[in-house]
Write an enzyme that holds these catalytic residues in place. Sequence first.
Site: not given
Length: 183
Positions: A41, A71, A90, A98, A100, A102, A128, A131
């Site tokens: 990332c 990415c 992005h 994508e 994450h 977690e 986030c 997650c």
Amino acid sequence: KNLQSRMNYIGGYMTKQETKIDKQHKVYLNIAKELATLSHCVSHKVGAIAVLDGRILATGINGTPKGSINCDAVFDPELVHTSEEERNAHYEWSKKHEIHAEMNLILFCAKHGIKLDGATLYSTLQPCGECTKNLTQSGIKTIVYSEMYDKNTDDNEILREILENNDIDIIDKYVESKNETTS
């Protein structure tokens, strides 16, 4: 209940047990930081590890599913960090492509039959909202992170309520300010 109320200070000094716990948190966060270097990332390289009884159960990094383009093949890292328009592009691409760190960790555990009940999650970035909800359902009981996620704004109060209702501790005392350097 918050971390401060759970800490046992004696005369203003931490006990040996707290010093040991603090050292463990720092070690596991450093492992997560090293793991994050494997991420492709260009915006946030995130590493996460789950630990139970002093043993690492699983790891995860943020990235695309197997066989998908990463990415760093789509976006220029310098532009993502200097152009708000490119950063937003992005962010929108990442939401679609994508996984994450977690979630990669949770999915690995599900695939391999690894229980996360009572484990501590160490992450280089504040989880986030999605997650956080998934970590709650997985049985994680403590979340330790070292960087605030600037996209976590609107749902912080809701997330705090979810965490409190599920007796999950958040430890963010290792968050470094942008002016500090790690020692």
